[in-house]
Write an enzyme that holds these catalytic residues in place. Structure first.
Site, PDB file in Angstrom:
ATOM      1  N   LYS A  46       0.843  -1.194   0.000  1.00  0.00           N
ATOM      2  CA  LYS A  46       0.000   0.000   0.000  1.00  0.00           C
ATOM      3  C   LYS A  46       0.881   1.248   0.000  1.00  0.00           C
ATOM      4  O   LYS A  46       2.087   1.184   0.255  1.00  0.00           O
ATOM      5  CB  LYS A  46      -0.910  -0.006   1.225  1.00  0.00           C
ATOM      6  CG  LYS A  46      -0.157   0.027   2.553  1.00  0.00           C
ATOM      7  CD  LYS A  46      -1.110  -0.016   3.731  1.00  0.00           C
ATOM      8  CE  LYS A  46      -0.338   0.063   5.056  1.00  0.00           C
ATOM      9  NZ  LYS A  46      -1.232   0.114   6.222  1.00  0.00           N
ATOM     10  N   ARG A 137     -11.617   0.840  14.762  1.00  0.00           N
ATOM     11  CA  ARG A 137     -11.247   1.442  13.492  1.00  0.00           C
ATOM     12  C   ARG A 137     -11.949   0.656  12.403  1.00  0.00           C
ATOM     13  O   ARG A 137     -13.173   0.627  12.368  1.00  0.00           O
ATOM     14  CB  ARG A 137      -9.711   1.420  13.344  1.00  0.00           C
ATOM     15  CG  ARG A 137      -9.139   2.457  12.424  1.00  0.00           C
ATOM     16  CD  ARG A 137      -7.617   2.386  12.350  1.00  0.00           C
ATOM     17  NE  ARG A 137      -7.133   1.129  11.807  1.00  0.00           N
ATOM     18  CZ  ARG A 137      -5.878   0.910  11.414  1.00  0.00           C
ATOM     19  NH1 ARG A 137      -4.974   1.858  11.551  1.00  0.00           N
ATOM     20  NH2 ARG A 137      -5.517  -0.252  10.919  1.00  0.00           N
ATOM     21  N   TYR A 259      15.309  31.190   8.459  1.00  0.00           N
ATOM     22  CA  TYR A 259      14.152  31.877   9.002  1.00  0.00           C
ATOM     23  C   TYR A 259      14.261  32.045  10.514  1.00  0.00           C
ATOM     24  O   TYR A 259      14.668  31.120  11.232  1.00  0.00           O
ATOM     25  CB  TYR A 259      12.874  31.105   8.663  1.00  0.00           C
ATOM     26  CG  TYR A 259      12.498  31.187   7.201  1.00  0.00           C
ATOM     27  CD1 TYR A 259      12.154  32.405   6.621  1.00  0.00           C
ATOM     28  CD2 TYR A 259      12.476  30.049   6.403  1.00  0.00           C
ATOM     29  CE1 TYR A 259      11.801  32.485   5.280  1.00  0.00           C
ATOM     30  CE2 TYR A 259      12.128  30.113   5.057  1.00  0.00           C
ATOM     31  CZ  TYR A 259      11.792  31.348   4.509  1.00  0.00           C
ATOM     32  OH  TYR A 259      11.451  31.428   3.186  1.00  0.00           O
ATOM     33  N   MET A 307      11.271  24.986   2.834  1.00  0.00           N
ATOM     34  CA  MET A 307      10.488  24.209   1.879  1.00  0.00           C
ATOM     35  C   MET A 307      11.379  23.475   0.886  1.00  0.00           C
ATOM     36  O   MET A 307      11.139  22.297   0.570  1.00  0.00           O
ATOM     37  CB  MET A 307       9.520  25.118   1.128  1.00  0.00           C
ATOM     38  CG  MET A 307       8.675  24.371   0.097  1.00  0.00           C
ATOM     39  SD  MET A 307       7.529  25.444  -0.788  1.00  0.00           S
ATOM     40  CE  MET A 307       6.359  25.838   0.501  1.00  0.00           C
TER      41      MET A 307
END
Length: 367
Positions: A46, A137, A259, A307
């Site tokens: 998966k 679930r 940053y 990013m």
């Protein structure tokens, strides 16, 4: 417009981060898991084979002894069939409006978690009744299980479906309660007249450490690509992420980086810029602790993960074009996927399935 064969594409890729997937490692891990399993092994591919490429991982696993394949959605299963993989496939997470007819045409087994799903199964469907044994679930709730088994037996007697299996999932390493409930549920299914060919409960961790949970079939996904929740160190990482050094600069003590100036040089030092960031799958919370292997030594990330890029404090002699290993199997001192997961406070599964589309992918082994 830039065409796929445009030389600018090749130039862009050559300057970008690179993912190498080692299918020989997948084969090794499969053989380890097959040797541990008391029954057959389902290779769970998966999420695009846990980010490693579903078709390649599936082929390597089947070649190394897995006999079943497992996925979540029907679309993933159809991709395997389109690639020519003929092993039994189970799909276990589908909405009521899913393309079940295509699944039946392609001989794909389907999980049935309740009466609503049973009602929409097409004629000829092979189903695995799915029971919840403690996760609240997917799967039928305990109080609904007997009714689902009776209804499935009626549908089977009418020739509409075949009940091929009973399945559930373990919540964690404490298997005793779930194992007891699963055995009870399998008995209820047999008491209703069902004769499933396979019962399956265990995933990678239980395959390695809890043989009492193996039953007829075990399902291993993360373990195929070297993620070992037990920490047993018998599996090999199958993915390496590298990035080239784009720029090198010498800075004085006190120089802020990135940053918010979250990091300042504590000494005169060398900084290297790498073109890989959180858009490529590096978890931003890992920044204060993360390292890469560059020039044969571990180098700490300096400042926040951006990013598209990270800055690392590099050693003397670092040059543009040098290759940093962001993570790999760990055989040469590089960080591993587990290291990055620890730095970010997450799971290795999230790291490998969260890698973006920009890194150029290269597959080795598997022949």
């Amino acid at each position: 417009m830039i065409l796929l064969n445009d030389p600018r594409v090749a130039a862009r890729r050559s300057a970008a981060a690179r993912i190498v997937v080692d299918l020989d490692a997948v084969a090794h891990n499969t053989r380890v898991l097959v040797a541990r399993a008391r029954g057959e092994l389902m290779a769970v591919v998966k999420a695009d084979g846990f980010g490693h490429g579903a078709v390649g991982v599936a082929r390597a696993a089947i070649g190394a002894g897995a006999s079943w394949l497992g996925v979540t959605g029907i679309g993933e299963a159809l991709e395997l069939r389109a690639a020519g993989l003929g092993a039994p496939v189970v799909s276990w997470l589908n909405p009521l409006a899913a393309d079940f007819a295509s699944a039946v045409r392609e001989d794909i087994d389907l999980a049935v978690p309740g009466l609503s799903h049973l009602a929409v199964m097409p004629a000829g469907a092979r189903v695995h009744l799915q029971v919840d044994t403690g996760m609240a679930r997917d799967g039928a709730a305990p109080q609904e299980w007997a009714g689902l088994c009776r209804a499935a037996r009626e549908a089977e007697a009418a020739g509409r479906i075949v009940v091929a299996g009973v399945m559930s999932h373990l919540a964690g390493p404490d298997t005793a309660g779930a194992l007891r409930r699963f055995r009870e549920c399998a008995d209820v299914a047999r008491g209703a007249g069902l004769r499933p060919a396979v019962c399956h409960l265990a995933a990678t961790a239980a395959t390695l450490t809890a043989p009492e949970a193996h039953f007829d079939l075990v399902r291993a996904g993360a373990g195929l690509v070297g993620i070992d929740p037990t920490g047993g160190n018998v599996l090999r990482g199958a993915m390496t992420l590298t990035a080239p050094v784009v720029e090198v600069r010498r800075v004085a003590a006190g120089t802020p980086v990135g940053y918010d100036h979250a990091w300042r040089a504590t000494r005169d030092t060398t900084l290297a810029l790498l073109p890989v960031g959180y858009a490529d799958g590096l978890p931003r919370p890992a920044g204060p602790h993360a390292e890469v292997l560059l020039g044969g030594r571990r180098c700490r990330v300096a400042g926040r993960i951006s990013m598209d890029q990270i800055v690392v404090e590099a050693g003397a002699g670092c040059r543009p074009g040098d290759i940093a290993v962001v993570f790999g199997p760990g055989r040469h001192g590089e960080p591993t996927v587990a290291d990055w997961a620890g730095w970010a406070g997450t799971l290795p599964h999230e790291i490998v399935t969260g890698l973006g589309a920009r890194p150029h992918r290269h597959v080795i082994g598997g022949n």
